[in-house]
Structures are given as structure tokens and as C-alpha cells.
Design a protein around this motif. Structure first.
Motif, PDB file in Angstrom:
ATOM      1  N   ASP A 245      18.336   4.716  24.741  1.00  0.00           N
ATOM      2  CA  ASP A 245      18.205   3.427  24.074  1.00  0.00           C
ATOM      3  C   ASP A 245      19.258   3.373  22.972  1.00  0.00           C
ATOM      4  OD1 ASP A 245      17.549   1.226  22.540  1.00  0.00           O
ATOM      5  OD2 ASP A 245      15.404   1.443  22.920  1.00  0.00           O
ATOM      6  N   ARG A 246      20.354   2.724  23.248  1.00  0.00           N
ATOM      7  CA  ARG A 246      21.457   2.606  22.284  1.00  0.00           C
ATOM      8  C   ARG A 246      21.541   1.145  21.857  1.00  0.00           C
ATOM      9  NH1 ARG A 246      26.559   5.445  24.941  1.00  0.00           N
ATOM     10  NH2 ARG A 246      27.359   5.105  22.828  1.00  0.00           N
ATOM     11  N   THR A 247      20.570   0.764  21.044  1.00  0.00           N
ATOM     12  CA  THR A 247      20.405  -0.638  20.692  1.00  0.00           C
ATOM     13  C   THR A 247      21.604  -1.184  19.933  1.00  0.00           C
ATOM     14  OG1 THR A 247      18.003  -0.338  20.604  1.00  0.00           O
ATOM     15  CG2 THR A 247      18.904  -2.297  19.533  1.00  0.00           C
ATOM     16  N   GLY A 248      22.184  -0.375  19.046  1.00  0.00           N
ATOM     17  CA  GLY A 248      23.328  -0.854  18.273  1.00  0.00           C
ATOM     18  C   GLY A 248      24.495  -1.254  19.157  1.00  0.00           C
ATOM     19  N   LEU A 249      24.838  -0.410  20.116  1.00  0.00           N
ATOM     20  CA  LEU A 249      25.918  -0.727  21.043  1.00  0.00           C
ATOM     21  C   LEU A 249      25.548  -1.921  21.906  1.00  0.00           C
ATOM     22  CD1 LEU A 249      28.615  -0.157  22.395  1.00  0.00           C
ATOM     23  CD2 LEU A 249      27.459   1.559  23.841  1.00  0.00           C
ATOM     24  N   ALA A 250      24.283  -1.991  22.326  1.00  0.00           N
ATOM     25  CA  ALA A 250      23.835  -3.117  23.150  1.00  0.00           C
ATOM     26  C   ALA A 250      23.961  -4.439  22.404  1.00  0.00           C
ATOM     27  CB  ALA A 250      22.384  -2.895  23.591  1.00  0.00           C
ATOM     28  N   ILE A 251      23.653  -4.435  21.111  1.00  0.00           N
ATOM     29  CA  ILE A 251      23.783  -5.648  20.304  1.00  0.00           C
ATOM     30  C   ILE A 251      25.241  -6.079  20.220  1.00  0.00           C
ATOM     31  CG2 ILE A 251      23.588  -6.546  17.953  1.00  0.00           C
ATOM     32  CD1 ILE A 251      20.991  -4.940  17.697  1.00  0.00           C
ATOM     33  N   LEU A 252      26.138  -5.130  20.043  1.00  0.00           N
ATOM     34  CA  LEU A 252      27.571  -5.456  20.021  1.00  0.00           C
ATOM     35  C   LEU A 252      28.014  -6.056  21.355  1.00  0.00           C
ATOM     36  CD1 LEU A 252      29.108  -2.376  18.158  1.00  0.00           C
ATOM     37  CD2 LEU A 252      28.792  -4.693  17.276  1.00  0.00           C
ATOM     38  N   LEU A 253      27.521  -5.497  22.444  1.00  0.00           N
ATOM     39  CA  LEU A 253      27.860  -6.034  23.758  1.00  0.00           C
ATOM     40  C   LEU A 253      27.304  -7.444  23.946  1.00  0.00           C
ATOM     41  CD1 LEU A 253      27.300  -2.897  26.046  1.00  0.00           C
ATOM     42  CD2 LEU A 253      29.474  -3.865  25.271  1.00  0.00           C
ATOM     43  N   MET A 254      26.099  -7.683  23.438  1.00  0.00           N
ATOM     44  CA  MET A 254      25.517  -9.019  23.538  1.00  0.00           C
ATOM     45  C   MET A 254      26.319 -10.024  22.726  1.00  0.00           C
ATOM     46  SD  MET A 254      23.399 -11.199  24.698  1.00  0.00           S
ATOM     47  CE  MET A 254      22.054 -10.325  25.504  1.00  0.00           C
ATOM     48  N   CYS A 255      26.741  -9.633  21.533  1.00  0.00           N
ATOM     49  CA  CYS A 255      27.552 -10.532  20.715  1.00  0.00           C
ATOM     50  C   CYS A 255      28.891 -10.821  21.386  1.00  0.00           C
ATOM     51  CB  CYS A 255      27.772  -9.927  19.330  1.00  0.00           C
ATOM     52  SG  CYS A 255      26.270  -9.841  18.308  1.00  0.00           S
ATOM     53  N   ALA A 256      29.494  -9.781  21.993  1.00  0.00           N
ATOM     54  CA  ALA A 256      30.754  -9.977  22.715  1.00  0.00           C
ATOM     55  C   ALA A 256      30.543 -10.898  23.908  1.00  0.00           C
ATOM     56  CB  ALA A 256      31.312  -8.628  23.174  1.00  0.00           C
ATOM     57  N   THR A 257      29.428 -10.715  24.612  1.00  0.00           N
ATOM     58  CA  THR A 257      29.109 -11.579  25.747  1.00  0.00           C
ATOM     59  C   THR A 257      28.947 -13.025  25.302  1.00  0.00           C
ATOM     60  OG1 THR A 257      27.978  -9.752  26.861  1.00  0.00           O
ATOM     61  CG2 THR A 257      27.486 -11.972  27.629  1.00  0.00           C
ATOM     62  N   SER A 258      28.288 -13.225  24.167  1.00  0.00           N
ATOM     63  CA  SER A 258      28.078 -14.582  23.653  1.00  0.00           C
ATOM     64  C   SER A 258      29.408 -15.246  23.322  1.00  0.00           C
ATOM     65  CB  SER A 258      27.186 -14.532  22.408  1.00  0.00           C
ATOM     66  OG  SER A 258      25.917 -14.002  22.723  1.00  0.00           O
ATOM     67  N   PHE A 259      30.331 -14.485  22.763  1.00  0.00           N
ATOM     68  CA  PHE A 259      31.659 -15.027  22.466  1.00  0.00           C
ATOM     69  C   PHE A 259      32.388 -15.418  23.748  1.00  0.00           C
ATOM     70  CE2 PHE A 259      36.244 -14.114  22.075  1.00  0.00           C
ATOM     71  CZ  PHE A 259      36.591 -15.130  21.207  1.00  0.00           C
ATOM     72  N   ILE A 260      32.291 -14.564  24.768  1.00  0.00           N
ATOM     73  CA  ILE A 260      32.964 -14.859  26.037  1.00  0.00           C
ATOM     74  C   ILE A 260      32.346 -16.077  26.698  1.00  0.00           C
ATOM     75  CG2 ILE A 260      33.451 -13.987  28.354  1.00  0.00           C
ATOM     76  CD1 ILE A 260      33.581 -11.183  27.134  1.00  0.00           C
ATOM     77  N   PHE A 261      31.018 -16.191  26.643  1.00  0.00           N
ATOM     78  CA  PHE A 261      30.373 -17.379  27.197  1.00  0.00           C
ATOM     79  C   PHE A 261      30.858 -18.648  26.492  1.00  0.00           C
ATOM     80  CE2 PHE A 261      26.689 -14.866  29.031  1.00  0.00           C
ATOM     81  CZ  PHE A 261      26.949 -15.245  30.331  1.00  0.00           C
ATOM     82  N   ALA A 262      31.037 -18.568  25.179  1.00  0.00           N
ATOM     83  CA  ALA A 262      31.543 -19.724  24.444  1.00  0.00           C
ATOM     84  C   ALA A 262      32.958 -20.080  24.888  1.00  0.00           C
ATOM     85  CB  ALA A 262      31.517 -19.439  22.939  1.00  0.00           C
ATOM     86  N   MET A 263      33.779 -19.063  25.128  1.00  0.00           N
ATOM     87  CA  MET A 263      35.130 -19.308  25.633  1.00  0.00           C
ATOM     88  C   MET A 263      35.073 -19.951  27.020  1.00  0.00           C
ATOM     89  SD  MET A 263      37.406 -18.422  23.408  1.00  0.00           S
ATOM     90  CE  MET A 263      38.856 -18.285  24.462  1.00  0.00           C
ATOM     91  N   GLN A 264      34.170 -19.482  27.857  1.00  0.00           N
ATOM     92  CA  GLN A 264      34.017 -20.069  29.183  1.00  0.00           C
ATOM     93  C   GLN A 264      33.619 -21.541  29.091  1.00  0.00           C
ATOM     94  OE1 GLN A 264      31.772 -16.170  30.521  1.00  0.00           O
ATOM     95  NE2 GLN A 264      31.828 -17.594  32.207  1.00  0.00           N
ATOM     96  N   ASP A 265      32.741 -21.849  28.147  1.00  0.00           N
ATOM     97  CA  ASP A 265      32.353 -23.243  27.967  1.00  0.00           C
ATOM     98  C   ASP A 265      33.553 -24.093  27.574  1.00  0.00           C
ATOM     99  OD1 ASP A 265      29.791 -22.576  28.584  1.00  0.00           O
ATOM    100  OD2 ASP A 265      28.982 -22.784  26.572  1.00  0.00           O
ATOM    101  N   ALA A 266      34.417 -23.530  26.725  1.00  0.00           N
ATOM    102  CA  ALA A 266      35.614 -24.267  26.318  1.00  0.00           C
ATOM    103  C   ALA A 266      36.533 -24.520  27.512  1.00  0.00           C
ATOM    104  CB  ALA A 266      36.359 -23.495  25.232  1.00  0.00           C
TER     105      ALA A 266
END
Length: 317
Positions: free
Chosen positions: A32-53
Motif C-alpha cells: 500500500d503505497r498511498t503517497g505514490l498513488a496520490i501523485l499518480l492520481m493527480c497526474a492522471t487528473s491533469f492528463i484528463f484535463a488536457m484531454q478535455d482541452a
């Protein structure tokens, strides 16, 4: 599969081949590496926003269903490659106990994605996402009549508060109640139905089966709807489409990786960072205006949505 992985994350709202369905469950061998997972989720959210653009850019020049169709072709290839590496491979992924529901899920997601791209063009990224934040509330409200789940008074109160937030967002003179707003709300409703059907099929089908059927059924549906509007993209726009598809593959992989490292309940709040990225992109790139009523209303809806998700994971919600 943990119960909370049956809820599509907010970041899944990106108008791509959109909404990653349930991801493979965490295995005991992975820490359970929650800290790294949170960073990956934030990165994913940024990429999703770029995809929306990118989706908004392409959707303003070409039929949105064409953009969605091309994205789903790539998404179907990604899904096929992903499930091929799972135990049982494609033969296992094809075997579903609820084929009609799986096909319906895929079709609903295609329509939802198409409507959202159209909303991006008509209403903008900020306004669309502000309204779309209502989808967890719709999931909670519909879980009773559709799935027979108990919705307690606390969640009903949160649902009511959340829809007050939607009314604040749609206040006349700020965000105009127009076709774009209607498309955004319809998209939220369809995504809620997709989420509920995902939970329904998860009772009988494992995650990789739902993942496969979402991609394949979605690609077939998108092709049936979009092939008649086929037109060749300009050379420069093929480059943008290639970026959109590449980011889509990367975002799905990152999201799956994040869910392997931590529980969905720990990651869900960070999926909402997509709202911040969408706002920045909308204002700086597309010249959208971030009205205060939209900020306040969105904050209310997000808070209510997170509360309903939290209560849904507690017995007696």
C-alpha cells in the motif's frame, strides 16, 4: 474487488474514450503505497484535463461523434492489449454473465462522451465540469430505484444540498441556462447510469471483463454512430488527435497503476484536482470566465458528492 472500486472516479469524466471502468483489484503482493498513488492520481487528473482541452479543440472543428469514434478505436486496442495480459486472456474477458448490460454500459458511455464534447464546445470546460460534478449525487439518488440500495436521510440531505449548489451554478446572469448546460447535465446523468450499471455487473463479472466490454462495445457503438460523419482531418489536426489518443492511453495506465497501489477511497478526493486544472486551462487557453457563483456552487456540489460517496461505503448510509 473492493466495494469502492465500483465507483468511477471523478477524473473519468474526461471526454475521451472516457471513464476507465473498474480497474483490476489490488493483489496481496503489492504494498500500500498511498503517497505514490496520490501523485499518480493527480497526474492522471491533469492528463484528463488536457484531454478535455484537446477534445474541445477538435470538437469545435469536427463532429464530436467523429472525435469520439477515433478515440474509441484506439481505446479498444488498448483494452484488448491490457486484458490479453490478464489470467485467461481474451477468452476469459469475452465471457460475461450479463452481455446485454455490458453492451448497454458501453453504448451509454459513448453517448455520454459525445454529449460532453458538445457541451465543451457550447458551454466551455469550466461550465461543463461545474455541472458535471453532480454525477455522484445522481448515483446516490438513483441507487435506490435501480439497484435497490438503501439511501439514508443523511445522503438524501447531502443530495439536496448538492443540487442547491447546481442551482447556484446555473444562476441566471452568470452561467446561462442554455443547450450547453442541458448537455452537461444529461452527460452527468448518463455517467451516473454507467456507474450504477458498472456496480450491477460487478456482482457477476470481474473487472477485466467489464473493462474489455466497455472498450469493445463502445467502439462498435461509436463506429455505428460516427462512421456516417467521417471526414479526413487536416494534417495538423491528425497531430492533435494523435496527442489525444496517446494521452488517453497514458492516463488509463496511470489510473490503473494508482488503483494497484492504494484503495479507491483514498484516491477519490484527489481526482477532483481535475477541476482546478480544467479551470486554469479554460481561463488561460480558451478565455473562459470563472464566475464566483460557479466556484461557490462547485465547492458545494463537490463536498456533497464526497459525503455521499463516504456514506455509501458505510453500512446503513
Amino acid at each position: 474487488m473492493p466495494k469502492d472500486q465500483n465507483h468511477p472516479p471523478y477524473a473519468a469524466s474526461a471526454a475521451t474514450a472516457s471513464a476507465p471502468p473498474p480497474v483490476p483489484p489490488r493483489t496481496g503482493a503489492l504494498p500500500d503505497r498511498t503517497g505514490l498513488a496520490i501523485l499518480l492520481m493527480c497526474a492522471t487528473s491533469f492528463i484528463f484535463a488536457m484531454q478535455d482541452a484537446f477534445s474541445r479543440m477538435l470538437g469545435s472543428e469536427y463532429p464530436p461523434v467523429l472525435v469520439v469514434m477515433l478515440r474509441y478505436w484506439v481505446f479498444a486496442l488498448f483494452v484488448t492489449a491490457m486484458v490479453s495480459r490478464q489470467p485467461g486472456g481474451l477468452r476469459r474477458a469475452i465471457r460475461t454473465k450479463r452481455p446485454r448490460t455490458q453492451i448497454l454500459r458501453g453504448a451509454i458511455l459513448v453517448v455520454e462522451t459525445t454529449l460532453m464534447v458538445e457541451a465543451f464546445v457550447r458551454l466551455g470546460l469550466v461550465g461543463t465540469h461545474a455541472i458535471f460534478t453532480a454525477y455522484p449525487l445522481l448515483v446516490a439518488a438513483l441507487s435506490g430505484p435501480i439497484l435497490g440500495e438503501k439511501v439514508g436521510w443523511r445522503r438524501w440531505t447531502a443530495i439536496g444540498v448538492g443540487f442547491v449548489g447546481i442551482l447556484i451554478i446555473l444562476r441566471p446572469g452568470s452561467t446561462v441556462l442554455n443547450l450547453g448546460a442541458g448537455l452537461a447535465l444529461a452527460s452527468a446523468l448518463l455517467f451516473a447510469l454507467y456507474g450504477l450499471l458498472t456496480r450491477h455487473v460487478s456482482r457477476d463479472d470481474p473487472a477485466e471483463v467489464s473493462f474489455f466490454w466497455t472498450g469493445i462495445a463502445g467502439a462498435v457503438t461509436a463506429t455505428a454512430l460516427g462512421i456516417r460523419q467521417w471526414e479526413w482531418l487536416a494534417p495538423s489536426d491528425w497531430a492533435w488527435m494523435g496527442m489525444l489518443c496517446a494521452l488517453g492511453t497514458l492516463s488509463h495506465w496511470l489510473l490503473i497503476r494508482a488503483y494497484e497501489l492504494a484503495e479507491a477511497s483514498a484516491l477519490q478526493p484527489f481526482a477532483y484536482t481535475q477541476l482546478a486544472w480544467v479551470s486554469v486551462i479554460g481561463v488561460l487557453v480558451f478565455g473562459e470566465v470563472l464566475h464566483m457563483n460557479v466556484v461557490i456552487g462547485t465547492a458545494i456540489v463537490v463536498a456533497a458528492g464526497l459525503f455521499t460517496l463516504w456514506r455509501a461505503r458505510m453500512r446503513g448510509g
